[in-house]
Design an enzyme around this catalytic site. Structure first.
Site, PDB file in Angstrom:
ATOM      1  N   GLU A   1      42.918  10.632  69.078  1.00  0.00           N
ATOM      2  CA  GLU A   1      43.760  11.346  68.003  1.00  0.00           C
ATOM      3  C   GLU A   1      42.565  11.741  67.127  1.00  0.00           C
ATOM      4  OE1 GLU A   1      47.052   9.791  66.528  1.00  0.00           O
ATOM      5  OE2 GLU A   1      47.660   9.125  68.512  1.00  0.00           O
TER       6      GLU A   1
ATOM      7  N   GLU B   1      48.110   2.286  68.151  1.00  0.00           N
ATOM      8  CA  GLU B   1      48.079   2.133  66.795  1.00  0.00           C
ATOM      9  C   GLU B   1      48.991   1.056  66.153  1.00  0.00           C
ATOM     10  OE1 GLU B   1      48.688   5.532  64.183  1.00  0.00           O
ATOM     11  OE2 GLU B   1      46.829   6.507  64.934  1.00  0.00           O
TER      12      GLU B   1
HETATM   13  C1  GCO Z   1      49.950   8.116  64.818  1.00  0.00           C
HETATM   14  C2  GCO Z   1      50.491   8.734  65.632  1.00  0.00           C
HETATM   15  C3  GCO Z   1      50.964  10.160  65.616  1.00  0.00           C
HETATM   16  C4  GCO Z   1      51.174  10.833  64.395  1.00  0.00           C
HETATM   17  C5  GCO Z   1      49.628  11.258  63.893  1.00  0.00           C
HETATM   18  C6  GCO Z   1      50.038  12.368  62.716  1.00  0.00           C
HETATM   19  O1  GCO Z   1      49.143   7.704  65.618  1.00  0.00           O
HETATM   20  O2  GCO Z   1      50.135   7.985  63.655  1.00  0.00           O
HETATM   21  O3  GCO Z   1      49.677   8.381  66.896  1.00  0.00           O
HETATM   22  O4  GCO Z   1      52.167   9.794  66.409  1.00  0.00           O
HETATM   23  O5  GCO Z   1      52.068  11.744  64.508  1.00  0.00           O
HETATM   24  O6  GCO Z   1      48.914  10.343  63.549  1.00  0.00           O
HETATM   25  O7  GCO Z   1      50.373  11.408  61.551  1.00  0.00           O
END
Ligand code: GCO
Length: 504
Positions: free
Chosen positions: A404, A204
């Protein structure tokens, strides 16, 4: 809850085996020529997992000779998540006695894939200098322990915890970061490729930039605004950063291939479908289209078409960006040939043009009245399906891993009589799995799904108050309690048919 979604959720029965049809398609994309055997093989090989990141779970900030990361600096030196909020313990996951219990718990649920990150400043304490053998030994043991529990590793090299020395040298804004990351990646590949065959190079870049900008605002004494989509004044810096992160990933991939290593490499992108609210003006629509360009097309066009989107490049040029190298850089990224696309999906975003914006690129995220939201934005499983469809039709149907997907909701993670009934998270997961399964039936090549997150953990600048886990963690005692979502997800993975009613 948004009533139409509630109706969909209530009517659905979901099971892992619903994946089988359409999971594998023949090279010509004709489902009719797919054999029954390959279908069930694909369903069997599907990775059902959960995800985490080193800084959010490990604690132990100086164990085994770890160097400092920019996040140690943000929280411990600058208290940017509030007084006393630190990653020094987190959920104690660096501790082997602790993580062995956690692995056993995940195995019991049926999870067969765990996406985790290793910490760059553990492996190379000053970012570039000598390799730290104790850190290598730790992660090799961890991976061996995972595999002994039949959980396949998905190793993320970089989930934001940049070595402080490199952050101080400009981090991703410095073009030298391409070489820094390539060196680190080579150390990782040399030490882990006998154990690991699936890697996430970076996580990300978009959200990392937004978080860094919020940190900078707080360091300047302002409360700050967390803007997922970079606002006007930040556009040039953001795109420069993204360009370097993607070039660094391409350099790591080229090196992996040149050394003849076996494995699959990709990047995890936070993709956000962009929406206009009712009554949007043509200006709002133009801002939404540009926001889509910055958050989604910027990355996807480079990876799959070898070019950056012209509208975004023009907007950046308008803001004074030096774009001379960008066309060649995008070609390099396109030639990298990443093996899969990692999608981090949380929500769709409503975008409009801010009132009184100066001319040129200007975007504002907002939530219209009455929209059902989680902590990370409007809950829209239909947009998750639409995203898969878009990637299949516009970008040549690449292999996808959902790296995710998950949610947090205010006031839903209270431990009562030894149980946490997280109905909204549980339904969110079922609704999104169902949307993914529909996309697979339509021909998308999705090979794994990882819930963010296995455990409650440290949510960056938002501290310990924003819980995303399927497993509740008491941050004072480190006691774990699987929530209702964990139980239902486990049943789903084990092949039982579950419905939204099971989440109640
Ligand atoms: C993100 C992250 C996570 C966060 C999740 C929840 O990619 O922003 O990979 O570290 O904790 O998205 O907000």
């Amino acid at each position: 809850m948004n009533t139409s979604l509630a109706a969909v959720a209530a009517a659905m029965t979901i099971s892992a085996s619903a994946l089988a049809p359409g999971t594998v398609r023949a090279a010509d994309g004709d489902p009719a020529s797919t054999t029954a055997t390959s279908r069930s093989q694909a369903a069997e090989d599907f990775r059902w997992g959960a995800a985490s990141a080193a800084y959010q779970v490990e604690g132990a900030p100086s164990a085994d000779g770890k160097g400092r990361s920019v996040w140690d600096h943000y929280l411990d030196d600058r208290s940017l998540a509030g007084p006393g909020v630190s990653g020094a313990v987190a959920i104690n996951f660096y501790d082997r006695a602790q993580y062995l219990q956690d692995i056993a718990l995940m195995k019991r649920l049926g999870i067969n894939s765990y996406r985790f990150s290793i910490s760059w400043p553990r492996i190379l304490p000053d970012g570039q200098g000598p390799v730290n053998p104790a850190a290598i030994a730790h992660y090799r043991q961890f991976i061996a322990d995972l595999k002994a529990a039949d959980i396949q590793p998905m190793l993320t090299l970089y989930h934001w915890d940049m070595p402080l020395a490199l952050a101080e040298a400009g981090g991703w804004e410095n073009r030298d970061s391409i070489a820094w990351f390539k060196r680190y990646a080579e150390v990782v590949f040399a030490n882990f490729s006998d154990q690991v065959d699936l890697y996430v190079l970076v996580n990300e870049p978009l959200v990392e930039f937004g978080m860094k900008h919020l940190a900078e605002q707080r360091m300047a004494g302002e409360p700050g605004v967390f803007a997922i989509v970079p606002d006007g004044p930040q556009l040039t810096r953001a795109l420069t950063t993204f360009n370097h992160v993607m070039l660094a990933s391409a350099a790591a991939k080229a090196s992996f291939d040149a050394q003849g290593r076996q494995g699959r490499l990709g990047v995890a992108l936070p993709l956000f479908p962009v929406l206009n609210a009712e009554g949007a003006t043509p200006d709002d629509q133009a801002s939404a289209a540009l926001a889509d360009g910055v958050m989604n097309r910027w990355f996807l066009d480079a990876i799959y078409n070898g070019r950056y989107p012209e509208d975004v490049v023009a907007a950046a040029r308008d803001k004074g960006a030096d774009t001379t190298s960008w066309a060649a850089d995008a070609r390099t990224i396109g030639e990298a040939g990443f093996d899969y696309l990692g999608i981090n999906f949380y929500s769709a975003l409503y975008i409009r043009r801010p009132a009184q914006a100066p001319s040129g690129y200007a975007v504002e995220m907002f939530t219209p009245e009455g929209v059902y939201t989680a902590l990370n934005g409007p809950v829209r499983p239909d947009q998750f399906k639409a995203l898969f469809d878009r990637i299949r039709t516009d970008y040549g149907n690449p292999t996808i891993f959902v790296t995710e997907n998950g949610a947090g909701f205010p006031n839903e993670d209270t431990l009562i009589d030894g149980a946490v009934v997280d109905t909204r998270r549980c339904r969110y997961i079922l609704d999104h799995v169902s949307a993914m399964q529909a996309a697979i039936r339509d021909g998308s090549d999705v090979q794994g799904y990882h819930v963010w997150s296995s455990h409650d953990n440290l949510e960056w600048l938002f501290g310990y108050g924003s819980r995303f886990g399927m497993i509740h963690v008491d941050f004072d005692t480190q006691v774990r309690t699987p929530k209702r979502s964990a139980e239902v997800y486990g049943r789903l993975i084990r092949g039982e048919a579950v419905t939204a009613a099971d989440c109640e």
